[in-house]
Scaffold this motif. Structure first.
Motif, PDB file in Angstrom:
ATOM      1  N   LEU A 127       0.712  -1.888   0.254  1.00 50.10           N
ATOM      2  CA  LEU A 127      -0.034   0.210  -0.122  1.00 50.10           C
ATOM      3  C   LEU A 127       0.750   1.214   0.213  1.00 50.10           C
ATOM      4  CD1 LEU A 127      -2.929  -0.985   2.675  1.00 50.10           C
ATOM      5  CD2 LEU A 127      -3.394  -1.098  -0.199  1.00 50.10           C
ATOM      6  N   ALA A 128       1.463   1.342   0.548  1.00 50.77           N
ATOM      7  CA  ALA A 128       2.916   2.745   0.467  1.00 50.77           C
ATOM      8  C   ALA A 128       3.518   2.931  -1.172  1.00 50.77           C
ATOM      9  CB  ALA A 128       3.821   2.162   1.463  1.00 50.77           C
ATOM     10  N   ILE A 129       3.380   2.097  -1.998  1.00 43.76           N
ATOM     11  CA  ILE A 129       3.909   2.003  -3.287  1.00 43.76           C
ATOM     12  C   ILE A 129       3.135   3.180  -4.068  1.00 43.76           C
ATOM     13  CG2 ILE A 129       4.161   1.681  -5.452  1.00 43.76           C
ATOM     14  CD1 ILE A 129       5.035  -1.561  -3.609  1.00 43.76           C
ATOM     15  N   PRO A 130       1.659   2.741  -4.197  1.00 50.03           N
ATOM     16  CA  PRO A 130       0.584   3.968  -4.650  1.00 50.03           C
ATOM     17  C   PRO A 130       0.726   5.465  -3.739  1.00 50.03           C
ATOM     18  CG  PRO A 130      -1.038   2.257  -4.178  1.00 50.03           C
ATOM     19  CD  PRO A 130       1.508   1.496  -3.950  1.00 50.03           C
ATOM     20  N   VAL A 131       0.785   6.043  -2.830  1.00 50.99           N
ATOM     21  CA  VAL A 131       0.812   6.993  -2.073  1.00 50.99           C
ATOM     22  C   VAL A 131       2.537   6.969  -2.429  1.00 50.99           C
ATOM     23  CG1 VAL A 131       1.258   7.691   0.190  1.00 50.99           C
ATOM     24  CG2 VAL A 131      -0.300   5.622   0.024  1.00 50.99           C
ATOM     25  N   LEU A 132       3.168   6.429  -2.719  1.00 51.68           N
ATOM     26  CA  LEU A 132       4.662   7.237  -2.415  1.00 51.68           C
ATOM     27  C   LEU A 132       4.386   7.335  -3.748  1.00 51.68           C
ATOM     28  CD1 LEU A 132       7.110   7.803  -2.456  1.00 51.68           C
ATOM     29  CD2 LEU A 132       8.225   5.613  -2.979  1.00 51.68           C
ATOM     30  N   LEU A 133       4.442   6.561  -4.828  1.00 54.07           N
ATOM     31  CA  LEU A 133       3.521   7.632  -6.434  1.00 54.07           C
ATOM     32  C   LEU A 133       3.329   8.965  -6.403  1.00 54.07           C
ATOM     33  CD1 LEU A 133       3.677   4.054  -8.389  1.00 54.07           C
ATOM     34  CD2 LEU A 133       5.783   5.421  -8.496  1.00 54.07           C
ATOM     35  N   ASN A 134       2.003   8.730  -6.008  1.00 55.23           N
ATOM     36  CA  ASN A 134       0.505   9.791  -5.479  1.00 55.23           C
ATOM     37  C   ASN A 134       1.309  11.141  -5.533  1.00 55.23           C
ATOM     38  OD1 ASN A 134      -0.895   8.511  -6.856  1.00 55.23           O
ATOM     39  ND2 ASN A 134      -2.205   7.968  -4.943  1.00 55.23           N
ATOM     40  N   VAL A 135       2.785  10.528  -4.350  1.00 54.53           N
ATOM     41  CA  VAL A 135       3.414  12.336  -3.617  1.00 54.53           C
ATOM     42  C   VAL A 135       4.524  12.830  -4.467  1.00 54.53           C
ATOM     43  CG1 VAL A 135       4.792  12.842  -1.706  1.00 54.53           C
ATOM     44  CG2 VAL A 135       3.096  11.617  -1.126  1.00 54.53           C
ATOM     45  N   ILE A 136       5.299  11.787  -5.255  1.00 56.09           N
ATOM     46  CA  ILE A 136       5.973  12.112  -6.257  1.00 56.09           C
ATOM     47  C   ILE A 136       5.295  12.601  -7.405  1.00 56.09           C
ATOM     48  CG2 ILE A 136       7.203  11.564  -8.466  1.00 56.09           C
ATOM     49  CD1 ILE A 136       8.471   9.089  -5.693  1.00 56.09           C
ATOM     50  N   GLY A 137       4.175  12.188  -7.807  1.00 52.99           N
ATOM     51  CA  GLY A 137       3.426  13.019  -9.009  1.00 52.99           C
ATOM     52  C   GLY A 137       3.202  14.751  -8.432  1.00 52.99           C
ATOM     53  N   ALA A 138       2.340  14.311  -7.196  1.00 53.90           N
ATOM     54  CA  ALA A 138       1.812  15.645  -7.162  1.00 53.90           C
ATOM     55  C   ALA A 138       3.183  16.715  -7.069  1.00 53.90           C
ATOM     56  CB  ALA A 138       1.149  15.495  -5.394  1.00 53.90           C
ATOM     57  N   LEU A 139       4.080  16.343  -6.380  1.00 53.14           N
ATOM     58  CA  LEU A 139       4.955  17.310  -6.260  1.00 53.14           C
ATOM     59  C   LEU A 139       5.844  17.755  -7.972  1.00 53.14           C
ATOM     60  CD1 LEU A 139       7.032  16.700  -3.461  1.00 53.14           C
ATOM     61  CD2 LEU A 139       5.544  18.357  -3.118  1.00 53.14           C
ATOM     62  N   ALA A 140       5.737  16.864  -8.884  1.00 53.96           N
ATOM     63  CA  ALA A 140       6.559  16.818  -9.564  1.00 53.96           C
ATOM     64  C   ALA A 140       5.550  17.737 -11.080  1.00 53.96           C
ATOM     65  CB  ALA A 140       6.533  15.942 -10.424  1.00 53.96           C
ATOM     66  N   PHE A 141       4.063  17.821 -10.434  1.00 54.35           N
ATOM     67  CA  PHE A 141       3.297  18.189 -11.722  1.00 54.35           C
ATOM     68  C   PHE A 141       2.568  19.445 -10.863  1.00 54.35           C
ATOM     69  CE2 PHE A 141       4.549  13.561 -13.711  1.00 54.35           C
ATOM     70  CZ  PHE A 141       4.918  14.845 -14.521  1.00 54.35           C
TER      71      PHE A 141
END
Length: 90
Positions: A11-25
């Protein structure tokens, strides 16, 4: 019980990807505008029910007085109300 600890990692993998996406875009749709063009009129709009006439008039006159002391741009003051108010000069 050890097998349940792997669920948190999954479950931590999608959360980490969401945080990276929110910061990048985060600023993709934000348009960058320059300063306001000279001569653009600014409208100060006071929205009220109009039950306290004295407070509404005091607010409008305070805006007008402040803008006359430091004339940065052309302006107008609009009062939007449900009840009728007395006329104000200017």
């Amino acid at each position: 019980m050890d097998g349940c600890s792997y669920i948190w990692i999954i479950l931590a993998i999608p959360v980490l990807l969401n945080v990276i996406g929110a910061l990048a875009f985060r600023n993709v749709n934000k348009t960058r505008e320059g300063p306001m063009p000279p001569g653009t009129e600014v409208c100060f709009r006071i929205v009220t029910r109009g039950t306290n006439v004295e407070a509404v008039l005091k607010s409008a006159l305070a805006v007008r007085t402040a803008m006359k002391q430091t004339p940065l741009f052309p302006f107008s003051v609009e009062i939007v109300t449900d009840n009728a108010l007395p006329e104000i000069d200017g």
